[in-house]
Structures are given as C-alpha cells and as structure tokens.
Scaffold this motif. Structure first.
Motif, mmCIF file in Angstrom:
data_model
loop_
_atom_site.group_PDB
_atom_site.id
_atom_site.type_symbol
_atom_site.label_atom_id
_atom_site.label_comp_id
_atom_site.label_asym_id
_atom_site.label_seq_id
_atom_site.Cartn_x
_atom_site.Cartn_y
_atom_site.Cartn_z
ATOM 1 N N ALA A 111 -13.326 -12.228 0.179
ATOM 2 C CA ALA A 111 -14.072 -12.563 1.396
ATOM 3 C C ALA A 111 -13.692 -11.597 2.503
ATOM 4 O O ALA A 111 -12.506 -11.300 2.692
ATOM 5 C CB ALA A 111 -13.782 -14.004 1.819
ATOM 6 N N PHE A 112 -14.710 -11.126 3.236
ATOM 7 C CA PHE A 112 -14.485 -10.089 4.230
ATOM 8 C C PHE A 112 -15.246 -10.388 5.523
ATOM 9 O O PHE A 112 -16.374 -10.887 5.483
ATOM 10 C CB PHE A 112 -14.934 -8.723 3.692
ATOM 11 N N ALA A 113 -14.638 -10.073 6.646
ATOM 12 C CA ALA A 113 -15.289 -10.183 7.948
ATOM 13 C C ALA A 113 -16.074 -8.903 8.215
ATOM 14 O O ALA A 113 -15.580 -7.794 7.960
ATOM 15 C CB ALA A 113 -14.254 -10.407 9.045
ATOM 16 N N VAL A 114 -17.300 -9.061 8.716
ATOM 17 C CA VAL A 114 -18.193 -7.932 8.950
ATOM 18 C C VAL A 114 -18.757 -8.023 10.358
ATOM 19 O O VAL A 114 -19.036 -9.120 10.853
ATOM 20 C CB VAL A 114 -19.356 -7.927 7.925
ATOM 21 N N ASP A 115 -18.929 -6.876 11.003
ATOM 22 C CA ASP A 115 -19.589 -6.824 12.307
ATOM 23 C C ASP A 115 -21.082 -7.034 12.081
ATOM 24 O O ASP A 115 -21.801 -6.106 11.708
ATOM 25 C CB ASP A 115 -19.329 -5.479 12.973
ATOM 26 N N GLY A 116 -21.548 -8.243 12.285
ATOM 27 C CA GLY A 116 -22.934 -8.579 11.999
ATOM 28 C C GLY A 116 -23.941 -8.032 12.986
ATOM 29 O O GLY A 116 -25.146 -8.188 12.775
ATOM 30 N N ALA A 117 -23.479 -7.389 14.050
ATOM 31 C CA ALA A 117 -24.404 -6.759 14.992
ATOM 32 C C ALA A 117 -24.738 -5.333 14.591
ATOM 33 O O ALA A 117 -25.663 -4.729 15.146
ATOM 34 C CB ALA A 117 -23.809 -6.767 16.399
ATOM 35 N N ASP A 118 -23.989 -4.769 13.642
ATOM 36 C CA ASP A 118 -24.124 -3.366 13.254
ATOM 37 C C ASP A 118 -24.795 -3.275 11.887
ATOM 38 O O ASP A 118 -24.177 -3.594 10.871
ATOM 39 C CB ASP A 118 -22.742 -2.716 13.212
ATOM 40 N N PRO A 119 -26.042 -2.826 11.822
ATOM 41 C CA PRO A 119 -26.748 -2.758 10.537
ATOM 42 C C PRO A 119 -26.023 -1.899 9.507
ATOM 43 O O PRO A 119 -26.012 -2.243 8.316
ATOM 44 C CB PRO A 119 -28.105 -2.151 10.910
ATOM 45 N N GLU A 120 -25.420 -0.814 9.939
ATOM 46 C CA GLU A 120 -24.745 0.073 8.985
ATOM 47 C C GLU A 120 -23.472 -0.559 8.444
ATOM 48 O O GLU A 120 -23.133 -0.372 7.265
ATOM 49 C CB GLU A 120 -24.479 1.428 9.627
ATOM 50 N N ALA A 121 -22.759 -1.304 9.273
ATOM 51 C CA ALA A 121 -21.561 -1.999 8.799
ATOM 52 C C ALA A 121 -21.938 -3.066 7.779
ATOM 53 O O ALA A 121 -21.266 -3.240 6.757
ATOM 54 C CB ALA A 121 -20.816 -2.630 9.974
ATOM 55 N N VAL A 122 -23.042 -3.773 8.042
ATOM 56 C CA VAL A 122 -23.500 -4.794 7.099
ATOM 57 C C VAL A 122 -23.939 -4.145 5.793
ATOM 58 O O VAL A 122 -23.617 -4.634 4.702
ATOM 59 C CB VAL A 122 -24.648 -5.622 7.703
ATOM 60 N N LEU A 123 -24.649 -3.030 5.878
ATOM 61 C CA LEU A 123 -25.103 -2.336 4.675
ATOM 62 C C LEU A 123 -23.919 -1.869 3.835
ATOM 63 O O LEU A 123 -23.903 -2.042 2.612
ATOM 64 C CB LEU A 123 -25.993 -1.150 5.047
ATOM 65 N N ALA A 124 -22.911 -1.305 4.470
ATOM 66 C CA ALA A 124 -21.754 -0.798 3.728
ATOM 67 C C ALA A 124 -21.044 -1.931 2.988
ATOM 68 O O ALA A 124 -20.705 -1.808 1.801
ATOM 69 C CB ALA A 124 -20.793 -0.099 4.680
ATOM 70 N N ALA A 125 -20.810 -3.046 3.675
ATOM 71 C CA ALA A 125 -20.134 -4.177 3.046
ATOM 72 C C ALA A 125 -21.005 -4.787 1.947
ATOM 73 O O ALA A 125 -20.507 -5.182 0.882
ATOM 74 C CB ALA A 125 -19.792 -5.230 4.091
ATOM 75 N N SER A 126 -22.311 -4.871 2.196
ATOM 76 C CA SER A 126 -23.222 -5.457 1.217
ATOM 77 C C SER A 126 -23.326 -4.591 -0.031
ATOM 78 O O SER A 126 -23.366 -5.113 -1.162
ATOM 79 C CB SER A 126 -24.616 -5.641 1.826
ATOM 80 N N ALA A 127 -23.388 -3.280 0.147
ATOM 81 C CA ALA A 127 -23.491 -2.377 -1.000
ATOM 82 C C ALA A 127 -22.284 -2.542 -1.916
ATOM 83 O O ALA A 127 -22.423 -2.556 -3.152
ATOM 84 C CB ALA A 127 -23.605 -0.939 -0.513
ATOM 85 N N GLU A 128 -21.112 -2.683 -1.342
ATOM 86 C CA GLU A 128 -19.896 -2.872 -2.142
ATOM 87 C C GLU A 128 -19.929 -4.215 -2.865
ATOM 88 O O GLU A 128 -19.576 -4.307 -4.055
ATOM 89 C CB GLU A 128 -18.668 -2.779 -1.241
ATOM 90 N N ALA A 129 -20.354 -5.264 -2.157
ATOM 91 C CA ALA A 129 -20.405 -6.599 -2.766
ATOM 92 C C ALA A 129 -21.444 -6.663 -3.880
ATOM 93 O O ALA A 129 -21.205 -7.269 -4.936
ATOM 94 C CB ALA A 129 -20.704 -7.642 -1.691
ATOM 95 N N VAL A 130 -22.604 -6.045 -3.660
ATOM 96 C CA VAL A 130 -23.654 -6.047 -4.673
ATOM 97 C C VAL A 130 -23.217 -5.249 -5.899
ATOM 98 O O VAL A 130 -23.453 -5.661 -7.047
ATOM 99 C CB VAL A 130 -24.970 -5.497 -4.092
ATOM 100 N N ALA A 131 -22.560 -4.112 -5.669
ATOM 101 C CA ALA A 131 -22.065 -3.308 -6.790
ATOM 102 C C ALA A 131 -21.066 -4.107 -7.618
ATOM 103 O O ALA A 131 -21.071 -4.044 -8.860
ATOM 104 C CB ALA A 131 -21.427 -2.022 -6.271
ATOM 105 N N ARG A 132 -20.227 -4.858 -6.959
ATOM 106 C CA ARG A 132 -19.244 -5.698 -7.654
ATOM 107 C C ARG A 132 -19.954 -6.761 -8.491
ATOM 108 O O ARG A 132 -19.575 -7.022 -9.649
ATOM 109 C CB ARG A 132 -18.316 -6.357 -6.633
ATOM 110 N N ALA A 133 -20.979 -7.375 -7.922
ATOM 111 C CA ALA A 133 -21.733 -8.381 -8.660
ATOM 112 C C ALA A 133 -22.411 -7.777 -9.883
ATOM 113 O O ALA A 133 -22.384 -8.368 -10.978
ATOM 114 C CB ALA A 133 -22.772 -9.020 -7.738
ATOM 115 N N ARG A 134 -23.015 -6.607 -9.728
ATOM 116 C CA ARG A 134 -23.708 -5.963 -10.843
ATOM 117 C C ARG A 134 -22.747 -5.594 -11.967
ATOM 118 O O ARG A 134 -23.114 -5.617 -13.148
ATOM 119 C CB ARG A 134 -24.420 -4.693 -10.361
ATOM 120 N N ALA A 135 -21.535 -5.250 -11.605
ATOM 121 C CA ALA A 135 -20.548 -4.816 -12.596
ATOM 122 C C ALA A 135 -19.841 -5.970 -13.286
ATOM 123 O O ALA A 135 -18.966 -5.747 -14.129
ATOM 124 C CB ALA A 135 -19.520 -3.908 -11.924
ATOM 125 N N GLY A 136 -20.207 -7.204 -12.934
ATOM 126 C CA GLY A 136 -19.591 -8.362 -13.563
ATOM 127 C C GLY A 136 -18.353 -8.859 -12.855
ATOM 128 O O GLY A 136 -17.604 -9.679 -13.400
#
Length: 318
Positions: free
Chosen positions: A193-218
């Motif tokens: 679980a990670f805290a993200v600056d939800g006002a910054d689209p790029e910060a959200v994208l970076a955190a989301s890309a990592e989380a989605v990659a983790r999900a895809r990899a099992g």
C-alpha cells in the motif's frame, strides 16, 4: 498532452453537468468530482482497453477516463434513451461493458467486492488483464471492503485498489470517523500500500503503472491511497442547502493545487489552448445531444431489469 486532455475533459464535463442540474435537465443532482480528476486520468492511462474498472457514486471521471462517449454519458445523467444505459443508470450507476466499465455503484464500498469477482474471473480466463476499483475514505469503515481485501490478498488477484481520500465522508471529516489509516488496513492483509499525490496526474500514473504491472505479473493486489481535495459539494444538494462544514479558507487552500493547472503547466500554451478549444466544442455537442434526446418510454420501465425478462415478478414466483 493525453493526461491534460483527460483532466480537462472531466473538469469541463462536471461543470456542464452541474449547469444541467441547475436547469432541471439532470434529475436528482450529482456528486461532482471536480478537483479529483487526476486520479481517474492517471489510473486509466495505465490500463489497456481490455482491463476493467468498478466505480463509485462520484464516478463520472472514471467512466470518461476509461473511454466512455461524453455525449452518451451526459445523456445517461439526464435519464435519456440515448444514454450509456438507456437512462436507467443515471449519475451513480453508469456502465459500459464494452469499455470494461463494470459500473459505478451508489453503495459505499460495494465496488471493491465486484472488482474482486471480476479479477478472479479474469485470472481464470487466462491472460494478464487487470481490474481497478475506486472507493472513498468513507468506505474503509465498511465490512464488505475488508472482506474483499482478505480475498484479493489470499488469492493474489490482479486488482488495483484505489482510495480517493478527499478527507470527508459527506460532511464528516475522516479524521473524526476512521480509526487507524487506509494504508494500515491494506497492509494488515499483506497488501502493498502506497500514498500518492492525488492532485498530480503524473504521480498517479507512475504509481498506477507499477501497480498494474505487478497485477499482470501475478504479484497480486496493490492499494494506492490518493490524497485529493474535493473542490465542489459532496452533492449538488449543497448548492441550495449550504451546509457549513468547511471554511472558505480551507477550500481556497485545497484549490491551490489544481490538477488542471498542474498538468496544464507541463504542456505548451498553444497545445493547451487547442485542447481546450476542442473540448469546448465536444462538450457543447454533448449537452445538445443530451437535451435533444428522448426520455425512455414508461412502458419499457421493466425492460433490462432481469437477464431473461421480468420473470421474477410472475405470479407464483417468490
């Protein structure tokens, strides 16, 4: 430019929707997501078209960011036959299965177990599709959310849990109603679980890309707690009732970090102006489409309530 366009689309859509509420075109009011656009833009930018999402009562931004047609979405809010769900879903229940939008949900926390089931089905189907589920800080007090946390962690399901923490459950401050923390609840189940600056689209994208990659990899679920500030009312009802639970100074301070301005400053001024002009035309057309669209025929009120027609209401059926 893509992130800015999505943020600006959601902002403009919500502003137009509020105007239509005031004009009586959108019945019942809406829960505007103004100020929270970066979360929808950033998370959905990390997804593929075949991934799925589940949303909340404040879900227009998620639906639009996943690719829904603004005109049909606006028509849905207005309860028109041309809406995403033929006017049956309205503001709080918009869905588009073709886009992977499995539905917004007015019940607090209910989108998470739905996403858990979807993620389980995706894994059984094979491939590496992922699910994203949105919920607010108020949902962390719901038992069904914790039950879903347990299942997605135990079964290592490919789901990203996105908490849009705007600090309020309606008008009650989260600090006065939630013991412990959002991150702590997820970590208790072994969910990263990670805290993200939800006002910054790029910060959200970076955190989301990592989380989605983790999900895809099992690797299983991840929780992202996105700190946001809701610029507008919890619900447009507040525009007339005017409850006082935030000071003007607090709102002004929250507005100082505007996702639209943060992302707009990252692209050339001429590009931003061109995007803004394109979206004005798009949203003008969306409003015209919604207003001109017909209301559903009352005779069809029971259509699409059941998988095989209104059999549940047949005589003798309990």
């Amino acid at each position: 430019m893509g992130l800015y366009r999505t943020v600006a689309l959601i902002r403009g859509f919500e502003e137009r929707a509020v105007e239509l509420v005031r004009a009586g075109v959108v019945p019942g009011g809406i829960h505007p997501c103004t100020g929270q656009e970066a979360v929808a833009a950033g998370t959905c930018a990390a997804l593929r078209p075949d991934d799925v999402i589940t949303s909340t009562h404040r879900g227009h931004g998620h639906v639009l960011a996943k690719g829904a047609d603004p005109a049909r979405t606006m028509a849905e809010l207005a309860g028109r036959e041309t809406g995403l769900n033929r006017g049956r879903g309205g503001s709080m229940h918009a869905a588009d299965f073709a886009l992977g939008v499995l539905g917004a949900n007015a019940m607090v926390g209910a989108a998470v177990p739905i996403a858990a089931g979807a993620a389980w089905a995706l894994r059984r189907a094979g491939g590496d599709r992922a699910a994203v589920s949105y919920f607010g800080d108020g949902a962390v007090s719901q038992g069904v959310l914790l039950e879903a946390f347990n299942l997605v962690a135990l079964w290592r399901l490919p789901v990203v849990l996105v908490c849009e923490n705007n600090g309020f459950a309606t008008s009650m401050r989260a600090a006065d109603t939630v013991a412990g923390s959002v991150l702590g609840r997820a970590r208790a189940f072994g969910i990263p679980a990670f805290a993200v600056d939800g006002a910054d689209p790029e910060a959200v994208l970076a955190a989301s890309a990592e989380a989605v990659a983790r999900a895809r990899a099992g690797g299983g679920p991840t929780l992202l707690e996105c700190a946001v500030y809701r610029f507008d009312a919890h619900h447009t009802w507040e525009h007339t009732a005017r409850p006082r639970y935030r000071t003007e100074a607090e709102v002004a301070a929250g507005r100082a970090r505007d996702p639209l301005e943060l992302q707009g400053a990252r692209i050339p001024a001429a590009v931003r102006a061109a995007v803004d002009a394109e979206l004005r035309g798009l949203l003008d057309a969306a409003v015209e489409f919604a207003v001109a669209s017909p209301h559903p025929d009352p005779a069809s009120a029971l259509d699409w309530l059941y998988a095989d027609g209104p059999a549940a209401s047949a005589p003798g059926v309990r």
